[in-house]
Design a protein around this motif. Structure first.
Motif, short mmCIF file in Angstrom:
data_model
loop_
_atom_site.label_atom_id
_atom_site.label_comp_id
_atom_site.label_asym_id
_atom_site.label_seq_id
_atom_site.Cartn_x
_atom_site.Cartn_y
_atom_site.Cartn_z
N VAL A 148 0.12 -9.18 7.18
CA VAL A 148 0.71 -7.92 6.76
C VAL A 148 2.02 -7.72 7.50
O VAL A 148 2.12 -8.02 8.69
CB VAL A 148 -0.25 -6.73 7.01
CG1 VAL A 148 -0.63 -6.61 8.47
CG2 VAL A 148 0.35 -5.43 6.53
N ALA A 149 3.02 -7.25 6.78
CA ALA A 149 4.29 -6.83 7.38
C ALA A 149 4.25 -5.31 7.41
O ALA A 149 4.35 -4.66 6.36
CB ALA A 149 5.46 -7.34 6.56
N LEU A 150 4.07 -4.75 8.60
CA LEU A 150 3.95 -3.31 8.73
C LEU A 150 5.28 -2.64 8.41
O LEU A 150 6.35 -3.14 8.77
CB LEU A 150 3.51 -2.94 10.14
CG LEU A 150 2.13 -3.49 10.55
CD1 LEU A 150 1.88 -3.22 12.02
CD2 LEU A 150 1.05 -2.88 9.70
N ALA A 151 5.21 -1.51 7.74
CA ALA A 151 6.42 -0.81 7.30
C ALA A 151 7.20 -0.25 8.47
O ALA A 151 8.42 -0.27 8.47
CB ALA A 151 6.04 0.31 6.34
N LYS A 152 6.49 0.25 9.48
CA LYS A 152 7.19 0.80 10.65
C LYS A 152 6.30 0.66 11.88
O LYS A 152 5.09 0.84 11.81
CB LYS A 152 7.57 2.26 10.43
CG LYS A 152 6.42 3.15 10.05
CD LYS A 152 6.89 4.54 9.70
CE LYS A 152 5.71 5.32 9.14
NZ LYS A 152 6.11 6.53 8.51
N GLY A 153 6.92 0.32 12.98
CA GLY A 153 6.20 0.23 14.24
C GLY A 153 5.26 -0.95 14.32
O GLY A 153 5.28 -1.85 13.48
N LEU A 154 4.45 -0.93 15.37
CA LEU A 154 3.49 -2.01 15.60
C LEU A 154 2.05 -1.51 15.60
O LEU A 154 1.16 -2.21 16.08
CB LEU A 154 3.80 -2.68 16.95
CG LEU A 154 5.16 -3.35 17.06
CD1 LEU A 154 5.40 -3.84 18.48
CD2 LEU A 154 5.27 -4.49 16.08
N ASP B 147 0.84 -1.19 0.00
CA ASP B 147 0.00 0.00 0.00
C ASP B 147 0.87 1.25 0.00
O ASP B 147 2.09 1.16 -0.02
CB ASP B 147 -0.98 -0.01 1.18
CG ASP B 147 -0.28 0.03 2.53
OD1 ASP B 147 0.92 0.31 2.59
OD2 ASP B 147 -0.96 -0.22 3.54
N GLU B 148 0.23 2.41 0.01
CA GLU B 148 0.97 3.67 -0.07
C GLU B 148 1.79 3.96 1.19
O GLU B 148 2.72 4.76 1.15
CB GLU B 148 0.03 4.85 -0.36
CG GLU B 148 -1.10 5.03 0.62
CD GLU B 148 -2.31 4.16 0.34
OE1 GLU B 148 -3.20 4.13 1.21
OE2 GLU B 148 -2.36 3.50 -0.69
N ALA B 149 1.49 3.30 2.29
CA ALA B 149 2.26 3.48 3.53
C ALA B 149 3.50 2.58 3.56
O ALA B 149 4.31 2.69 4.47
CB ALA B 149 1.39 3.20 4.74
N GLY B 150 3.63 1.66 2.61
CA GLY B 150 4.78 0.77 2.55
C GLY B 150 4.56 -0.58 3.20
O GLY B 150 5.48 -1.40 3.27
N ASN B 151 3.34 -0.85 3.69
CA ASN B 151 3.03 -2.16 4.26
C ASN B 151 2.97 -3.21 3.16
O ASN B 151 2.48 -2.94 2.06
CB ASN B 151 1.68 -2.12 4.99
CG ASN B 151 1.66 -1.08 6.08
OD1 ASN B 151 2.64 -0.87 6.79
ND2 ASN B 151 0.54 -0.40 6.21
N THR B 152 3.46 -4.41 3.45
CA THR B 152 3.47 -5.50 2.47
C THR B 152 2.49 -6.57 2.92
O THR B 152 2.47 -6.94 4.08
CB THR B 152 4.88 -6.09 2.34
OG1 THR B 152 5.81 -5.02 2.13
CG2 THR B 152 4.96 -7.06 1.18
#
Length: 117
Positions: free
Chosen positions: A42-48, A19-24
């Motif tokens: 989902v692998a979150l782009a940053k943080g939890l 997505d546009e936030a960088g989550n895969t």
């Protein structure tokens, strides 16, 4: 997602998109034997903070839709925002301590009890 979890996810799943936030986003190759459907992660782009997952991907993660919702955004649709609770960007009504602390007096205001009075 920890490094080991990410490694195992990449090993057993296929990448669906970003997505546009960088989550895969990933979907398992085989259905789960208990639930009979694939596992979506989902692998979150940053943080939890999972509130950064936009609604179109949230629907896909929870098996509400078969594919992530895509298409043109309407003029009335606002861009996705994560949960701002506890941050300076959180909404505060008039009278909130952080917004000046002055609110209008109401008829049902509490009056403290005093002994003998």
């Amino acid at each position: 997602m920890s490094t080991i979890d990410l490694f195992l996810t990449r090993l057993t799943s296929r990448k669906i998109g970003r997505d546009e936030a960088g989550n895969t986003y990933y979907e398992s190759r085989r259905p789960d034997p208990v639930y009979g459907r694939t596992r979506r992660t989902v692998a979150l782009a940053k943080g939890l903070d999972s509130s950064i997952v936009p609604p179109e991907w949230h629907a896909w993660l929870h098996h509400t839709t078969e594919a992530p919702l895509a298409g043109p955004r309407h003029a009335w649709q606002k861009p996705h925002q994560p949960n701002l609770t506890g941050t300076p960007g959180a909404w505060r009504p008039k009278g909130h301590d952080y917004a000046g602390g002055q609110r209008r007096v109401t008829g049902g205001d509490y009056e403290a009890w005093t002994p003998g009075g």
